[in-house]
Write a protein that holds these residues in place. Structure first.
Motif, PDB file in Angstrom:
ATOM      1  N   ARG A  95      44.029  31.635  29.922  1.00  0.00           N
ATOM      2  CA  ARG A  95      45.449  31.347  30.117  1.00  0.00           C
ATOM      3  C   ARG A  95      45.976  31.998  31.395  1.00  0.00           C
ATOM      4  NH1 ARG A  95      45.163  32.476  24.364  1.00  0.00           N
ATOM      5  NH2 ARG A  95      45.476  30.534  23.206  1.00  0.00           N
ATOM      6  N   ARG A  96      45.413  33.131  31.766  1.00  0.00           N
ATOM      7  CA  ARG A  96      45.861  33.863  32.948  1.00  0.00           C
ATOM      8  C   ARG A  96      44.649  34.408  33.685  1.00  0.00           C
ATOM      9  NH1 ARG A  96      48.245  35.059  28.413  1.00  0.00           N
ATOM     10  NH2 ARG A  96      50.501  34.749  28.129  1.00  0.00           N
ATOM     11  N   MET A  97      44.842  34.673  34.973  1.00  0.00           N
ATOM     12  CA  MET A  97      43.772  35.249  35.779  1.00  0.00           C
ATOM     13  C   MET A  97      44.340  36.394  36.612  1.00  0.00           C
ATOM     14  SD  MET A  97      41.656  33.450  38.891  1.00  0.00           S
ATOM     15  CE  MET A  97      41.046  34.462  40.254  1.00  0.00           C
ATOM     16  N   ALA A  98      43.593  37.491  36.678  1.00  0.00           N
ATOM     17  CA  ALA A  98      43.938  38.613  37.547  1.00  0.00           C
ATOM     18  C   ALA A  98      42.778  38.839  38.516  1.00  0.00           C
ATOM     19  CB  ALA A  98      44.217  39.877  36.733  1.00  0.00           C
ATOM     20  N   PRO A  99      42.990  38.674  39.814  1.00  0.00           N
ATOM     21  CA  PRO A  99      41.906  38.871  40.784  1.00  0.00           C
ATOM     22  C   PRO A  99      41.535  40.342  40.943  1.00  0.00           C
ATOM     23  CG  PRO A  99      43.693  37.520  41.695  1.00  0.00           C
ATOM     24  CD  PRO A  99      44.209  38.159  40.452  1.00  0.00           C
ATOM     25  N   MET A 100      40.274  40.576  41.265  1.00  0.00           N
ATOM     26  CA  MET A 100      39.774  41.932  41.520  1.00  0.00           C
ATOM     27  C   MET A 100      38.646  41.844  42.546  1.00  0.00           C
ATOM     28  SD  MET A 100      37.397  42.760  38.190  1.00  0.00           S
ATOM     29  CE  MET A 100      35.978  41.761  37.781  1.00  0.00           C
ATOM     30  N   HIS A 101      37.988  42.984  42.788  1.00  0.00           N
ATOM     31  CA  HIS A 101      36.823  43.054  43.677  1.00  0.00           C
ATOM     32  C   HIS A 101      37.199  42.656  45.103  1.00  0.00           C
ATOM     33  CE1 HIS A 101      32.487  42.665  44.770  1.00  0.00           C
ATOM     34  NE2 HIS A 101      32.338  43.536  43.768  1.00  0.00           N
ATOM     35  N   TRP A 102      38.334  43.186  45.556  1.00  0.00           N
ATOM     36  CA  TRP A 102      38.754  43.007  46.941  1.00  0.00           C
ATOM     37  C   TRP A 102      39.769  44.128  47.228  1.00  0.00           C
ATOM     38  CZ3 TRP A 102      43.512  41.516  49.283  1.00  0.00           C
ATOM     39  CH2 TRP A 102      44.584  41.397  48.390  1.00  0.00           C
ATOM     40  N   ALA A 103      40.150  44.293  48.498  1.00  0.00           N
ATOM     41  CA  ALA A 103      41.210  45.239  48.896  1.00  0.00           C
ATOM     42  C   ALA A 103      40.877  46.694  48.606  1.00  0.00           C
ATOM     43  CB  ALA A 103      42.543  44.879  48.230  1.00  0.00           C
ATOM     44  N   THR A 104      39.610  47.012  48.395  1.00  0.00           N
ATOM     45  CA  THR A 104      39.251  48.396  48.078  1.00  0.00           C
ATOM     46  C   THR A 104      38.132  48.902  48.979  1.00  0.00           C
ATOM     47  OG1 THR A 104      39.812  47.913  45.760  1.00  0.00           O
ATOM     48  CG2 THR A 104      38.654  49.978  46.211  1.00  0.00           C
ATOM     49  N   PHE A 105      36.967  48.254  48.919  1.00  0.00           N
ATOM     50  CA  PHE A 105      35.841  48.570  49.787  1.00  0.00           C
ATOM     51  C   PHE A 105      35.553  47.354  50.668  1.00  0.00           C
ATOM     52  CE2 PHE A 105      35.027  51.144  45.936  1.00  0.00           C
ATOM     53  CZ  PHE A 105      35.015  52.414  46.511  1.00  0.00           C
ATOM     54  N   VAL A 106      35.235  47.606  51.926  1.00  0.00           N
ATOM     55  CA  VAL A 106      34.865  46.513  52.829  1.00  0.00           C
ATOM     56  C   VAL A 106      33.362  46.310  52.684  1.00  0.00           C
ATOM     57  CG1 VAL A 106      34.839  45.688  55.207  1.00  0.00           C
ATOM     58  CG2 VAL A 106      36.755  47.077  54.385  1.00  0.00           C
ATOM     59  N   LEU A 107      32.997  45.288  51.908  1.00  0.00           N
ATOM     60  CA  LEU A 107      31.601  45.062  51.549  1.00  0.00           C
ATOM     61  C   LEU A 107      30.967  43.885  52.274  1.00  0.00           C
ATOM     62  CD1 LEU A 107      31.911  45.491  47.665  1.00  0.00           C
ATOM     63  CD2 LEU A 107      31.157  47.204  49.320  1.00  0.00           C
ATOM     64  N   SER A 108      31.776  43.047  52.926  1.00  0.00           N
ATOM     65  CA  SER A 108      31.235  41.812  53.497  1.00  0.00           C
ATOM     66  C   SER A 108      32.099  41.384  54.671  1.00  0.00           C
ATOM     67  CB  SER A 108      31.170  40.726  52.416  1.00  0.00           C
ATOM     68  OG  SER A 108      32.444  40.537  51.833  1.00  0.00           O
ATOM     69  N   ALA A 109      31.884  40.154  55.151  1.00  0.00           N
ATOM     70  CA  ALA A 109      32.383  39.778  56.476  1.00  0.00           C
ATOM     71  C   ALA A 109      33.722  39.063  56.485  1.00  0.00           C
ATOM     72  CB  ALA A 109      31.334  38.898  57.167  1.00  0.00           C
ATOM     73  N   GLU A 110      34.272  38.678  55.326  1.00  0.00           N
ATOM     74  CA  GLU A 110      35.550  37.965  55.382  1.00  0.00           C
ATOM     75  C   GLU A 110      36.680  38.915  55.772  1.00  0.00           C
ATOM     76  OE1 GLU A 110      35.310  39.515  51.145  1.00  0.00           O
ATOM     77  OE2 GLU A 110      33.938  38.474  52.501  1.00  0.00           O
ATOM     78  N   PRO A 111      37.740  38.396  56.433  1.00  0.00           N
ATOM     79  CA  PRO A 111      38.917  39.233  56.730  1.00  0.00           C
ATOM     80  C   PRO A 111      39.481  39.846  55.448  1.00  0.00           C
ATOM     81  CG  PRO A 111      39.032  37.160  57.924  1.00  0.00           C
ATOM     82  CD  PRO A 111      37.877  37.031  56.978  1.00  0.00           C
ATOM     83  N   VAL A 112      39.992  41.046  55.534  1.00  0.00           N
ATOM     84  CA  VAL A 112      40.309  41.797  54.321  1.00  0.00           C
ATOM     85  C   VAL A 112      41.413  41.168  53.485  1.00  0.00           C
ATOM     86  CG1 VAL A 112      39.459  44.000  55.215  1.00  0.00           C
ATOM     87  CG2 VAL A 112      41.850  43.347  55.608  1.00  0.00           C
ATOM     88  N   LEU A 113      42.357  40.443  54.088  1.00  0.00           N
ATOM     89  CA  LEU A 113      43.431  39.824  53.331  1.00  0.00           C
ATOM     90  C   LEU A 113      43.132  38.385  52.913  1.00  0.00           C
ATOM     91  CD1 LEU A 113      46.932  40.900  54.750  1.00  0.00           C
ATOM     92  CD2 LEU A 113      46.139  41.031  52.384  1.00  0.00           C
ATOM     93  N   GLU A 114      42.044  37.828  53.440  1.00  0.00           N
ATOM     94  CA  GLU A 114      41.747  36.425  53.180  1.00  0.00           C
ATOM     95  C   GLU A 114      41.574  36.097  51.694  1.00  0.00           C
ATOM     96  OE1 GLU A 114      39.013  33.925  55.791  1.00  0.00           O
ATOM     97  OE2 GLU A 114      37.821  34.124  53.938  1.00  0.00           O
ATOM     98  N   PRO A 115      40.908  36.945  50.889  1.00  0.00           N
ATOM     99  CA  PRO A 115      40.752  36.596  49.472  1.00  0.00           C
ATOM    100  C   PRO A 115      42.079  36.328  48.775  1.00  0.00           C
ATOM    101  CG  PRO A 115      39.291  38.395  50.037  1.00  0.00           C
ATOM    102  CD  PRO A 115      40.181  38.198  51.222  1.00  0.00           C
ATOM    103  N   LEU A 116      43.114  37.105  49.087  1.00  0.00           N
ATOM    104  CA  LEU A 116      44.407  36.915  48.433  1.00  0.00           C
ATOM    105  C   LEU A 116      45.048  35.596  48.836  1.00  0.00           C
ATOM    106  CD1 LEU A 116      46.659  38.032  46.625  1.00  0.00           C
ATOM    107  CD2 LEU A 116      47.603  39.152  48.661  1.00  0.00           C
ATOM    108  N   THR A 117      45.074  35.296  50.133  1.00  0.00           N
ATOM    109  CA  THR A 117      45.711  34.055  50.569  1.00  0.00           C
ATOM    110  C   THR A 117      44.954  32.844  50.033  1.00  0.00           C
ATOM    111  OG1 THR A 117      44.466  34.122  52.653  1.00  0.00           O
ATOM    112  CG2 THR A 117      46.642  35.142  52.638  1.00  0.00           C
ATOM    113  N   ARG A 118      43.637  32.914  49.987  1.00  0.00           N
ATOM    114  CA  ARG A 118      42.867  31.772  49.500  1.00  0.00           C
ATOM    115  C   ARG A 118      42.994  31.586  47.992  1.00  0.00           C
ATOM    116  NH1 ARG A 118      36.964  31.625  52.332  1.00  0.00           N
ATOM    117  NH2 ARG A 118      36.617  30.293  50.482  1.00  0.00           N
TER     118      ARG A 118
END
Length: 356
Positions: free
Chosen positions: A306-329
């Protein structure tokens, strides 16, 4: 893996990840819409496991050709422009919400670490309160919940043994009699650190603590902590169910795939799915083990959550995407899917929501 050979131990079933639902009491009769849940296993049960869980991999681990390609062209960090948004990462710590036995609340401490209040219990998921983990730059946002602000921790769930999910310095802060729920093959790590109430489970197995049910479910991932223990312990997610039937699904680390629909069939009516949306570029390298934001939204729909809460971003820089991109996408994907905006709980680090 250190096998535990107790005279009362039993041998775990190891269903193939692409095969049918496991046989036995949890098998699916053709007349039922979804498989029945397994009976809870005893807490802190000593068990013997296979030496390896390689047969549970959804996709093969990278071979020499893949490693060579990554060495040639793989980018493990964003460029300067992709890192420029670090000061703007969402961080808004606040007091933990008041809860009772009929309240479900979640607070995001960062990465895959949540404070889940359910059925009167306080449960930590993959707790990482350290500033730095092995092989990774220091965290780019502080921990969202000071350790001293936590209520008594009633239980911990661990998804797998990678360093950004299984953090020894954080776990050393806990009393050694804290109940811990872990994947098959991982209890020995905790026993060596003198934890006394460790329950390890196979996929589709469950245990119960003070009326709250802990179901261990599959994930599209893998495990490794040293040079010699690849896939020696299992990996997966957790479905927590309170006595009133409210369900929170914690995915841990996972790529996108068929397990989400199977989890949704076995656990219908998931109220909230905590799903990873970061650490996905380069895609050819990470597709099999980390969802991108669009896949996370698709997974939420497969689960019937029914609901989703995103995680696994905005904490450690583990890979190559821009740091804010996961949220906007993830916001864009949620909107394209036509889902209610209020059901996307895109919390800042330190943010909380209460499930009404």
């Amino acid at each position: 893996m250190t096998q535990q050979s107790e005279s009362t131990a039993d041998t775990a079933a190891t269903p193939h990840p692409d095969g049918p639902e496991p046989a036995g009491p949890a098998a699916l009769p053709s007349s039922l819409p979804h498989p029945p849940l397994a009976e809870p296993r005893p807490l802190a049960e000593r068990r013997v496991w296979p030496r390896t869980f390689h047969d549970r991999l959804t996709s093969p681990l990278p071979g020499l050709k893949g490693l060579a390609r990554f060495a040639r062209e793989g980018s493990v960090r964003p460029g300067r422009q992709g890192l420029a948004d670090i000061p703007g990462l969402p961080y808004a710590p606040g007091p933990l919400p008041r809860t009772g036995t009929r309240t479900v609340a979640v607070t995001w401490a960062g990465h895959a670490s949540w404070v889940v209040r359910i059925g009167g219990l306080t449960v930590l998921t993959d707790p990482v309160w350290s500033r730095r983990i092995l092989g990774t730059p220091a965290r780019v946002t502080p921990v969202g919940v000071p350790w001293e602000a936590l209520p008594r921790v009633d239980a911990v769930v661990i998804s797998h043994n990678h360093y950004d999910h299984l953090d020894a310095p954080t776990l050393r802060r806990l009393p050694r009699d804290t109940p811990v729920f872990v994947p098959a093959g991982l209890a020995g790590w905790f026993h060596r650190r003198r934890f006394t109430r460790v329950t390890e489970l196979d996929w589709w197995e469950a245990a119960e603590l003070k009326g709250v049910r802990f179901d261990f479910v599959p994930a599209h991932h893998w495990s490794k902590r040293t040079l010699t223990d690849t896939c020696r312990s299992l990996w997966g997610g957790w479905v927590l169910t309170d006595p009133g039937g409210r369900r929170v699904y914690f995915a841990g680390d996972t790529g996108y795939g068929h397990w989400f629909s199977r989890i949704g069939r076995r656990h219908p009516g998931i109220d909230l799915a905590l799903l990873p949306i970061g650490a996905y570029e380069p895609r050819w390298w990470l597709r099999d083990v980390h969802c991108d934001p669009e896949e996370a939204v698709r997974a939420a729909r497969d689960l019937g959550a029914r609901r989703m809460a995103p995680m696994h971003w905005a904490t450690f820089v583990l890979s190559a995407e821009p740091v804010l991109e996961p949220l906007t996408r993830v916001r864009a994907a949620w909107e394209r899917a036509g889902l209610p905006r209020e059901h996307l709980w895109d919390l800042p680090v330190g943010g909380s929501r209460v499930l009404g």
